[in-house]
Design an enzyme around this catalytic site. Structure first.
Site, short mmCIF file in Angstrom:
data_model
loop_
_atom_site.label_atom_id
_atom_site.label_comp_id
_atom_site.label_asym_id
_atom_site.label_seq_id
_atom_site.Cartn_x
_atom_site.Cartn_y
_atom_site.Cartn_z
N TYR A 1 12.64 3.82 -1.86
CA TYR A 1 11.82 5.02 -1.70
C TYR A 1 12.69 6.26 -1.76
CZ TYR A 1 7.65 2.50 0.01
OH TYR A 1 6.54 1.69 0.13
N ASP B 1 0.17 5.37 1.12
CA ASP B 1 -0.83 6.18 1.81
C ASP B 1 -1.36 7.30 0.93
OD1 ASP B 1 -0.60 4.71 4.17
OD2 ASP B 1 1.03 5.97 4.93
N ARG C 1 8.33 7.87 6.64
CA ARG C 1 7.93 9.22 7.04
C ARG C 1 8.27 9.52 8.50
NH1 ARG C 1 1.83 9.21 5.37
NH2 ARG C 1 1.86 11.24 6.41
N ARG D 1 0.84 -1.20 0.00
CA ARG D 1 0.00 0.00 0.00
C ARG D 1 0.87 1.25 0.00
NH1 ARG D 1 -3.91 -1.63 5.11
NH2 ARG D 1 -4.45 -3.74 4.40
#
Length: 246
Positions: free
Chosen positions: A111, A53, A198, A51
């Protein structure tokens, strides 16, 4: 049945995230599934590598789905990119072995997180970076990055509630590159927990600005308490660059 692998690029700014949510048409998965269902005449369910966000972007999300349709991969990619919203693009489609599973076969992910580090905000970068005007100590942040590298229990850097699943992950790369006012943070690892990138980012920025000490990294890894770490930075600076498969 054929097994089809998709590589997907998207601007997540106006979506509620990757995962389909009930009857909402504001998810990436939902948009692609609905169109594939129309194209094939079958009820299609796509499986993503994981997933993302609400607000998170992707350059290399991977998904797969099963179909009995006789459409060629060229017909699929042409039709999808013609009919999908312009902020979702299928960059590649290929037929893969039946046992390929986008989530279970993923061996790692890359990422990027972008920070606009300037007193003056950017009108153009505001949707793809986090504006952080404070002056930063890169020596301290690099020292913190070194502590995060390797295999650890990252429960304290996660938004997960209690879980029976392992929260141990291995981070192979965590680097910082400055290009003018833009800071580019790169994360490579065998997997990432919910909001892990994050939360780590928020902690690194607070260390760089002097709000937290470098030793907070050791404390979070030892105590495994989310509240010990820094703030969770906004989603718009986060990109899923690539999913690695063996």
């Amino acid at each position: 049945m054929r097994n089809i692998k998709l590589t997907i690029e998207y601007d997540g700014g106006r979506y509620l995230g990757w995962q389909r949510l009930g009857n909402s048409d504001k998810t990436i998965q939902g948009k692609i599934e609905n169109l594939l269902t129309q194209m094939t005449g079958e009820k299609i369910e796509i499986i993503g590598s994981g997933r993302t966000d609400a607000g998170t972007h992707a350059r290399g999300q991977v998904a797969n789905f099963k179909t009995g349709a006789v459409l060629t991969v060229n017909e699929m990619i042409t039709t999808l990119n013609h009919q999908l919203p312009r902020d979702i693009v299928i960059t590649n489609i290929e037929e893969v072995p039946e046992r390929f599973h986008a989530r279970y076969n993923a061996a790692g992910k890359k990422y990027s997180y972008y920070v606009w580090n300037d007193v003056i905000p950017s009108a153009f970068e505001r949707n793809y970076s986090f504006h952080y005007p404070q002056e930063l100590d890169f020596e301290l942040m690099n020292e913190a990055c070194e502590k995060i590298l390797g295999k650890h229990d990252f429960a304290g850097f996660s938004a997960l509630k209690k879980t029976k699943k392992s929260t141990v992950r291995t981070i192979e790369e965590l680097s910082i590159k400055r290009e003018g006012s833009m800071l580019h943070f790169t994360f490579v690892g065998d997997g990432f927990l919910h909001k892990m990138v994050r939360i780590i980012m928020g902690t690194l920025l607070e260390i760089g600005s002097g709000e937290l000490k470098v030793d907070i990294i050791d404390e979070v890894l030892e105590k495994k308490i989310r509240e010990t770490a820094g703030e969770t930075v906004p989603a718009q600076g986060l990109f899923l660059d690539e999913v690695y498969y063996r």
